[in-house]
Design a protein around this motif. Structure first.
Motif, PDB file in Angstrom:
ATOM      1  N   ASP A  42      49.163  42.775  39.525  1.00 45.07           N
ATOM      2  CA  ASP A  42      48.071  43.568  40.090  1.00 45.07           C
ATOM      3  C   ASP A  42      47.252  42.672  41.028  1.00 45.07           C
ATOM      4  OD1 ASP A  42      48.782  45.825  38.681  1.00 45.07           O
ATOM      5  OD2 ASP A  42      47.461  45.354  36.986  1.00 45.07           O
ATOM      6  N   PRO A  44      43.999  41.032  42.759  1.00 38.42           N
ATOM      7  CA  PRO A  44      42.699  40.720  42.145  1.00 38.42           C
ATOM      8  C   PRO A  44      41.675  41.792  42.507  1.00 38.42           C
ATOM      9  CG  PRO A  44      43.188  39.223  43.975  1.00 38.42           C
ATOM     10  CD  PRO A  44      44.401  40.047  43.747  1.00 38.42           C
ATOM     11  N   PRO A  45      40.726  42.023  41.635  1.00 42.15           N
ATOM     12  CA  PRO A  45      39.714  43.070  41.920  1.00 42.15           C
ATOM     13  C   PRO A  45      38.866  42.690  43.131  1.00 42.15           C
ATOM     14  CG  PRO A  45      39.146  41.849  39.923  1.00 42.15           C
ATOM     15  CD  PRO A  45      40.503  41.375  40.355  1.00 42.15           C
ATOM     16  N   VAL A  46      38.528  43.681  43.896  1.00 44.22           N
ATOM     17  CA  VAL A  46      37.736  43.470  45.114  1.00 44.22           C
ATOM     18  C   VAL A  46      36.251  43.449  44.708  1.00 44.22           C
ATOM     19  CG1 VAL A  46      37.124  44.388  47.371  1.00 44.22           C
ATOM     20  CG2 VAL A  46      39.464  44.623  46.487  1.00 44.22           C
ATOM     21  N   GLN A  47      35.534  42.399  45.120  1.00 45.27           N
ATOM     22  CA  GLN A  47      34.112  42.317  44.828  1.00 45.27           C
ATOM     23  C   GLN A  47      33.337  42.711  46.075  1.00 45.27           C
ATOM     24  OE1 GLN A  47      33.476  38.297  43.589  1.00 45.27           O
ATOM     25  NE2 GLN A  47      34.492  38.592  41.605  1.00 45.27           N
TER      26      GLN A  47
END
Length: 48
Positions: A42, A44-47
Motif C-alpha cells: 500500500d 504511504p498515507p498522504v499527509q
C-alpha cells in the motif's frame, strides 16, 4: 436386405478405422502454474 446391412456394417467399420497413422503420442504436460504473486504494498498515507 442382409447383404445391404452387411455392406453398411463393413463400410462403417472401415471408416471408423480411419484416423491418425503412426505411433501413439501422449500430449505434452501442462506447464506448472506460477506461484501466486505477492500483493503490492500500500502506498504511504498522504499527509496534508
Amino acid at each position: 436386405m442382409i447383404r445391404r446391412l452387411a455392406l453398411l456394417l463393413l463400410s462403417s467399420c472401415l471408416l471408423a478405422a480411419c484416423g491418425n497413422k503412426g505411433a501413439l503420442v501422449l500430449p505434452d504436460k501442462p506447464a506448472p502454474a506460477a506461484p501466486p504473486a505477492t500483493p503490492a504494498q500500500d502506498p504511504p498515507p498522504v499527509q496534508g
